[in-house]
Design a protein around this motif. Structure first.
Motif, PDB file in Angstrom:
ATOM      1  N   LEU A 113      11.662 -37.081  30.153  1.00 58.52           N
ATOM      2  CA  LEU A 113      11.609 -37.659  28.811  1.00 58.52           C
ATOM      3  C   LEU A 113      10.725 -38.909  28.787  1.00 58.52           C
ATOM      4  O   LEU A 113       9.958 -39.106  27.844  1.00 58.52           O
ATOM      5  CB  LEU A 113      13.011 -38.011  28.312  1.00 58.52           C
ATOM      6  N   SER A 114      10.814 -39.725  29.827  1.00 58.43           N
ATOM      7  CA  SER A 114       9.982 -40.930  29.886  1.00 58.43           C
ATOM      8  C   SER A 114       8.502 -40.580  29.962  1.00 58.43           C
ATOM      9  O   SER A 114       7.677 -41.198  29.277  1.00 58.43           O
ATOM     10  CB  SER A 114      10.375 -41.795  31.092  1.00 58.43           C
ATOM     11  N   ALA A 115       8.155 -39.580  30.764  1.00 55.39           N
ATOM     12  CA  ALA A 115       6.755 -39.141  30.840  1.00 55.39           C
ATOM     13  C   ALA A 115       6.311 -38.582  29.489  1.00 55.39           C
ATOM     14  O   ALA A 115       5.219 -38.898  29.010  1.00 55.39           O
ATOM     15  CB  ALA A 115       6.590 -38.101  31.944  1.00 55.39           C
ATOM     16  N   GLY A 116       7.148 -37.769  28.874  1.00 51.88           N
ATOM     17  CA  GLY A 116       6.835 -37.234  27.544  1.00 51.88           C
ATOM     18  C   GLY A 116       6.672 -38.341  26.515  1.00 51.88           C
ATOM     19  O   GLY A 116       5.808 -38.276  25.642  1.00 51.88           O
ATOM     20  N   TYR A 117       7.496 -39.360  26.612  1.00 54.35           N
ATOM     21  CA  TYR A 117       7.446 -40.514  25.709  1.00 54.35           C
ATOM     22  C   TYR A 117       6.106 -41.228  25.821  1.00 54.35           C
ATOM     23  O   TYR A 117       5.463 -41.538  24.822  1.00 54.35           O
ATOM     24  CB  TYR A 117       8.592 -41.461  26.063  1.00 54.35           C
ATOM     25  N   MET A 118       5.668 -41.466  27.059  1.00 56.49           N
ATOM     26  CA  MET A 118       4.387 -42.144  27.261  1.00 56.49           C
ATOM     27  C   MET A 118       3.216 -41.302  26.770  1.00 56.49           C
ATOM     28  O   MET A 118       2.206 -41.830  26.329  1.00 56.49           O
ATOM     29  CB  MET A 118       4.208 -42.514  28.734  1.00 56.49           C
ATOM     30  N   LEU A 119       3.374 -39.983  26.834  1.00 53.88           N
ATOM     31  CA  LEU A 119       2.324 -39.065  26.382  1.00 53.88           C
ATOM     32  C   LEU A 119       2.446 -38.719  24.901  1.00 53.88           C
ATOM     33  O   LEU A 119       1.647 -37.940  24.384  1.00 53.88           O
ATOM     34  CB  LEU A 119       2.367 -37.785  27.224  1.00 53.88           C
ATOM     35  N   LYS A 120       3.449 -39.278  24.238  1.00 48.37           N
ATOM     36  CA  LYS A 120       3.728 -39.034  22.811  1.00 48.37           C
ATOM     37  C   LYS A 120       3.971 -37.557  22.511  1.00 48.37           C
ATOM     38  O   LYS A 120       3.519 -37.018  21.495  1.00 48.37           O
ATOM     39  CB  LYS A 120       2.622 -39.594  21.928  1.00 48.37           C
ATOM     40  N   LYS A 121       4.679 -36.890  23.394  1.00 47.21           N
ATOM     41  CA  LYS A 121       5.034 -35.485  23.178  1.00 47.21           C
ATOM     42  C   LYS A 121       6.212 -35.413  22.217  1.00 47.21           C
ATOM     43  O   LYS A 121       7.141 -36.217  22.312  1.00 47.21           O
ATOM     44  CB  LYS A 121       5.449 -34.817  24.499  1.00 47.21           C
ATOM     45  N   PRO A 122       6.215 -34.459  21.299  1.00 44.98           N
ATOM     46  CA  PRO A 122       7.418 -34.267  20.473  1.00 44.98           C
ATOM     47  C   PRO A 122       8.579 -33.865  21.385  1.00 44.98           C
ATOM     48  O   PRO A 122       8.403 -33.037  22.287  1.00 44.98           O
ATOM     49  CB  PRO A 122       7.049 -33.120  19.540  1.00 44.98           C
ATOM     50  N   MET A 123       9.750 -34.486  21.166  1.00 48.70           N
ATOM     51  CA  MET A 123      10.902 -34.214  22.025  1.00 48.70           C
ATOM     52  C   MET A 123      12.160 -34.061  21.188  1.00 48.70           C
ATOM     53  O   MET A 123      12.346 -34.771  20.196  1.00 48.70           O
ATOM     54  CB  MET A 123      11.083 -35.346  23.035  1.00 48.70           C
ATOM     55  N   VAL A 124      13.010 -33.135  21.630  1.00 46.52           N
ATOM     56  CA  VAL A 124      14.253 -32.828  20.935  1.00 46.52           C
ATOM     57  C   VAL A 124      15.369 -32.787  21.969  1.00 46.52           C
ATOM     58  O   VAL A 124      15.190 -32.266  23.064  1.00 46.52           O
ATOM     59  CB  VAL A 124      14.143 -31.455  20.225  1.00 46.52           C
ATOM     60  N   ALA A 125      16.537 -33.304  21.600  1.00 47.55           N
ATOM     61  CA  ALA A 125      17.727 -33.222  22.438  1.00 47.55           C
ATOM     62  C   ALA A 125      18.779 -32.413  21.684  1.00 47.55           C
ATOM     63  O   ALA A 125      18.923 -32.550  20.469  1.00 47.55           O
ATOM     64  CB  ALA A 125      18.257 -34.620  22.741  1.00 47.55           C
ATOM     65  N   ILE A 126      19.506 -31.567  22.409  1.00 45.81           N
ATOM     66  CA  ILE A 126      20.548 -30.756  21.784  1.00 45.81           C
ATOM     67  C   ILE A 126      21.880 -31.499  21.849  1.00 45.81           C
ATOM     68  O   ILE A 126      22.395 -31.789  22.930  1.00 45.81           O
ATOM     69  CB  ILE A 126      20.644 -29.369  22.428  1.00 45.81           C
ATOM     70  N   LYS A 127      22.401 -31.813  20.678  1.00 51.48           N
ATOM     71  CA  LYS A 127      23.651 -32.552  20.543  1.00 51.48           C
ATOM     72  C   LYS A 127      24.803 -31.779  21.185  1.00 51.48           C
ATOM     73  O   LYS A 127      24.926 -30.575  21.010  1.00 51.48           O
ATOM     74  CB  LYS A 127      23.950 -32.789  19.061  1.00 51.48           C
ATOM     75  N   GLU A 157      17.669 -24.575  15.995  1.00 55.21           N
ATOM     76  CA  GLU A 157      17.093 -25.708  15.280  1.00 55.21           C
ATOM     77  C   GLU A 157      16.139 -26.493  16.187  1.00 55.21           C
ATOM     78  O   GLU A 157      15.096 -26.975  15.731  1.00 55.21           O
ATOM     79  CB  GLU A 157      18.205 -26.630  14.762  1.00 55.21           C
ATOM     80  N   ALA A 158      16.468 -26.608  17.468  1.00 55.53           N
ATOM     81  CA  ALA A 158      15.614 -27.334  18.413  1.00 55.53           C
ATOM     82  C   ALA A 158      14.217 -26.731  18.463  1.00 55.53           C
ATOM     83  O   ALA A 158      13.218 -27.447  18.362  1.00 55.53           O
ATOM     84  CB  ALA A 158      16.248 -27.325  19.807  1.00 55.53           C
ATOM     85  N   VAL A 159      14.139 -25.414  18.591  1.00 61.72           N
ATOM     86  CA  VAL A 159      12.840 -24.746  18.670  1.00 61.72           C
ATOM     87  C   VAL A 159      12.105 -24.850  17.339  1.00 61.72           C
ATOM     88  O   VAL A 159      10.916 -25.166  17.304  1.00 61.72           O
ATOM     89  CB  VAL A 159      13.004 -23.282  19.132  1.00 61.72           C
ATOM     90  N   ARG A 160      12.812 -24.640  16.235  1.00 61.61           N
ATOM     91  CA  ARG A 160      12.186 -24.719  14.911  1.00 61.61           C
ATOM     92  C   ARG A 160      11.600 -26.108  14.656  1.00 61.61           C
ATOM     93  O   ARG A 160      10.429 -26.247  14.291  1.00 61.61           O
ATOM     94  CB  ARG A 160      13.198 -24.370  13.818  1.00 61.61           C
ATOM     95  N   VAL A 161      12.400 -27.148  14.880  1.00 60.15           N
ATOM     96  CA  VAL A 161      11.965 -28.524  14.641  1.00 60.15           C
ATOM     97  C   VAL A 161      10.793 -28.885  15.556  1.00 60.15           C
ATOM     98  O   VAL A 161       9.814 -29.485  15.125  1.00 60.15           O
ATOM     99  CB  VAL A 161      13.155 -29.504  14.836  1.00 60.15           C
ATOM    100  N   LEU A 162      10.892 -28.499  16.808  1.00 61.92           N
ATOM    101  CA  LEU A 162       9.829 -28.816  17.757  1.00 61.92           C
ATOM    102  C   LEU A 162       8.522 -28.120  17.382  1.00 61.92           C
ATOM    103  O   LEU A 162       7.458 -28.749  17.387  1.00 61.92           O
ATOM    104  CB  LEU A 162      10.257 -28.428  19.170  1.00 61.92           C
ATOM    105  N   LEU A 163       8.592 -26.857  17.013  1.00 55.67           N
ATOM    106  CA  LEU A 163       7.376 -26.130  16.612  1.00 55.67           C
ATOM    107  C   LEU A 163       6.750 -26.746  15.364  1.00 55.67           C
ATOM    108  O   LEU A 163       5.516 -26.844  15.272  1.00 55.67           O
ATOM    109  CB  LEU A 163       7.675 -24.651  16.400  1.00 55.67           C
ATOM    110  N   GLU A 164       7.571 -27.180  14.424  1.00 64.97           N
ATOM    111  CA  GLU A 164       7.040 -27.856  13.233  1.00 64.97           C
ATOM    112  C   GLU A 164       6.311 -29.138  13.614  1.00 64.97           C
ATOM    113  O   GLU A 164       5.215 -29.411  13.135  1.00 64.97           O
ATOM    114  CB  GLU A 164       8.170 -28.183  12.248  1.00 64.97           C
ATOM    115  N   LYS A 165       6.924 -29.905  14.505  1.00 61.71           N
ATOM    116  CA  LYS A 165       6.331 -31.175  14.929  1.00 61.71           C
ATOM    117  C   LYS A 165       5.043 -30.939  15.722  1.00 61.71           C
ATOM    118  O   LYS A 165       4.052 -31.637  15.516  1.00 61.71           O
ATOM    119  CB  LYS A 165       7.351 -31.952  15.771  1.00 61.71           C
ATOM    120  N   ILE A 166       5.041 -29.955  16.590  1.00 64.05           N
ATOM    121  CA  ILE A 166       3.831 -29.626  17.351  1.00 64.05           C
ATOM    122  C   ILE A 166       2.720 -29.207  16.400  1.00 64.05           C
ATOM    123  O   ILE A 166       1.576 -29.643  16.540  1.00 64.05           O
ATOM    124  CB  ILE A 166       4.113 -28.510  18.391  1.00 64.05           C
ATOM    125  N   GLY A 167       3.039 -28.393  15.415  1.00 59.00           N
ATOM    126  CA  GLY A 167       2.051 -27.958  14.428  1.00 59.00           C
ATOM    127  C   GLY A 167       1.454 -29.116  13.656  1.00 59.00           C
ATOM    128  O   GLY A 167       0.244 -29.193  13.454  1.00 59.00           O
TER     129      GLY A 167
END
Length: 182
Positions: A113-127, A157-167
């Motif tokens: 997550l920290s590496a993704g954060y520095m790279l500004k990757k969209p990230m989702v956590a499952i509650k 929802e995780a996959v849907r939200v992430l794909l929207e953000k990536i798009g």
């Protein structure tokens, strides 16, 4: 055209809870149904269950393992990348992904997550999946607020939200023009 690559990160085999296993399997299924490639650390626990879910739905899986021997990878990895750099491979997992989904997890998940954060990757956590996902979901990792780790209620929802953000990021030209400078 290149397919979207989604990293699924979380608990290893020894720490994985039953709830996290179920969520990881469903995440892998949804990644495959969306036509994306599943990227992970290639070992057991969340990684194996996500790969199994993807394979059960005709998906493609990539495991980036810490060792230099492909036999360490879980049996659901189509492509095994033997990083030979130990757990520093967490940076490769995050860098390879267009977006990241966290299911539970410990310190390795925090590193990804920290590496993704520095790279500004969209990230989702499952509650409710435990560990790092519950601890950091809905938050930024520091005061710079580079990217929020979005908290969602379900694997679908995780996959849907992430794909929207990536798009949206791809349409705005983000991700390629923003080097990870501090």
């Amino acid at each position: 055209m290149r397919r979207v690559q989604i990293a699924v990160i979380g608990y290893n085999k020894d720490s994985c809870t039953e709830a996290a296993r179920k969520a990881a399997y469903k995440v892998g299924s949804e990644v495959a149904k969306a036509g994306a490639v599943l990227v992970c650390g290639g070992l057991g626990g969340v990684m194996e269950e996500a790969c199994r879910g993807a394979k059960d739905n005709s998906g493609t899986t990539v495991g980036i393992i810490p060792e230099n021997d492909a036999s360490y990878a879980n049996k659901y990895c189509d492509i095994v990348v033997c990083s030979t750099i130990g757990f520093a491979r967490d940076f490769i997992v995050a860098g390879t992904a267009d977006g990241i989904i966290a299911v539970g997890g410990g310190v390795g998940t925090r590193i990804e997550l920290s590496a993704g954060y520095m790279l500004k990757k969209p990230m989702v956590a499952i509650k409710g999946s435990g560990g790092t996902a519950d601890e950091y979901g809905g938050k930024y990792l520091d005061e710079r607020k580079r990217v929020e780790i979005m908290m969602v209620a379900s694997p679908k929802e995780a996959v849907r939200v992430l794909l929207e953000k990536i798009g949206k990021n791809n349409n705005a030209g983000l991700g390629h023009d923003n080097p990870p400078h501090t």
